[in-house]
Design a protein around this motif. Structure first.
Motif, mmCIF file in Angstrom:
data_model
loop_
_atom_site.group_PDB
_atom_site.id
_atom_site.type_symbol
_atom_site.label_atom_id
_atom_site.label_comp_id
_atom_site.label_asym_id
_atom_site.label_seq_id
_atom_site.Cartn_x
_atom_site.Cartn_y
_atom_site.Cartn_z
ATOM 1 N N ALA A 70 0.837 -1.199 0.000
ATOM 2 C CA ALA A 70 0.000 0.000 0.000
ATOM 3 C C ALA A 70 0.870 1.246 0.000
ATOM 4 C CB ALA A 70 -0.912 -0.007 1.226
ATOM 5 N N GLY A 71 0.439 2.252 -0.763
ATOM 6 C CA GLY A 71 1.208 3.480 -0.855
ATOM 7 C C GLY A 71 0.700 4.371 -1.966
ATOM 8 N N THR A 72 1.553 5.295 -2.384
ATOM 9 C CA THR A 72 1.205 6.293 -3.390
ATOM 10 C C THR A 72 2.193 6.217 -4.543
ATOM 11 O OG1 THR A 72 0.369 7.734 -1.638
ATOM 12 C CG2 THR A 72 0.818 8.773 -3.760
ATOM 13 N N ALA A 132 -6.116 7.047 0.540
ATOM 14 C CA ALA A 132 -7.041 5.945 0.313
ATOM 15 C C ALA A 132 -7.731 5.487 1.596
ATOM 16 C CB ALA A 132 -6.305 4.772 -0.334
ATOM 17 N N SER A 133 -7.237 5.934 2.746
ATOM 18 C CA SER A 133 -7.864 5.568 4.016
ATOM 19 C C SER A 133 -9.107 6.396 4.296
ATOM 20 C CB SER A 133 -6.876 5.752 5.174
ATOM 21 O OG SER A 133 -5.794 4.888 5.019
ATOM 22 N N THR A 134 -9.028 7.692 4.019
ATOM 23 C CA THR A 134 -10.130 8.588 4.365
ATOM 24 C C THR A 134 -10.965 9.007 3.174
ATOM 25 O OG1 THR A 134 -8.706 10.531 4.172
ATOM 26 C CG2 THR A 134 -8.878 9.505 6.341
ATOM 27 N N GLY A 135 -10.481 8.742 1.961
ATOM 28 C CA GLY A 135 -11.267 9.021 0.758
ATOM 29 C C GLY A 135 -11.229 10.467 0.335
ATOM 30 N N PRO A 136 -12.032 10.815 -0.679
ATOM 31 C CA PRO A 136 -12.913 9.901 -1.410
ATOM 32 C C PRO A 136 -12.096 8.817 -2.115
ATOM 33 C CG PRO A 136 -12.756 11.973 -2.586
ATOM 34 C CD PRO A 136 -12.013 12.143 -1.290
ATOM 35 N N TRP A 142 -3.298 3.659 -2.634
ATOM 36 C CA TRP A 142 -4.136 2.487 -2.417
ATOM 37 C C TRP A 142 -3.866 1.865 -1.064
ATOM 38 C CZ3 TRP A 142 -3.171 -2.814 -1.823
ATOM 39 C CH2 TRP A 142 -1.834 -3.218 -1.974
ATOM 40 N N ILE A 143 -4.899 1.183 -0.545
ATOM 41 C CA ILE A 143 -4.797 0.354 0.652
ATOM 42 C C ILE A 143 -5.621 -0.900 0.419
ATOM 43 C CG2 ILE A 143 -4.416 2.256 2.273
ATOM 44 C CD1 ILE A 143 -7.379 1.891 3.123
ATOM 45 N N ALA A 144 -5.328 -1.947 1.164
ATOM 46 C CA ALA A 144 -6.128 -3.180 1.067
ATOM 47 C C ALA A 144 -7.532 -2.913 1.579
ATOM 48 C CB ALA A 144 -5.468 -4.299 1.867
#
Length: 106
Positions: free
Chosen positions: A38-40, A77-81, A103-105
């Motif tokens: 997970a990362g950017t 990706a944790s808090t969105g959107p 992205w995160i799982a």
């Protein structure tokens, strides 16, 4: 070796023909990255193609396992959107200039 993580391709959508620029076809690739964890992305969208005036770019995403993806200049990706990218299915997202993908799982 089996695919793991998430793969993203930054590309121009459609073709250079004005009548089909908005087509959902994947056009000329600009860059791609595979993020094993997970990362950017390190790369960002260039926006409009200066050589032929095509519109904004797309991120074409494939995840090895269900993942949440977010796009923007500083995506989270944790808090969105965020958008769900189901495992093994391509997700295509129109993006603006300087957008990155995180992205995160799921």
């Amino acid at each position: 070796m089996a695919f793991s993580g998430l793969h993203v391709v930054c590309a121009f959508p459609g073709s250079a023909a004005p009548q089909i620029r908005a087509a959902s076809l994947l056009g000329r690739p600009i860059w791609s990255e595979t993020l094993a964890t997970a990362g950017t992305t390190t790369n960002a969208s260039p926006g409009v193609d200066p050589t032929n005036g095509l519109g904004d770019t797309v991120f074409h995403v494939l995840a090895a396992a269900d993942a949440f993806v977010a796009v923007g200049p500083t995506p989270n990706a944790s808090t969105g959107p965020r958008v769900l990218a189901p495992a093994g299915e391509f997700v295509t997202i129109y993006v603006a200039k300087d957008d990155k993908l995180a992205w995160i799982a799921a």
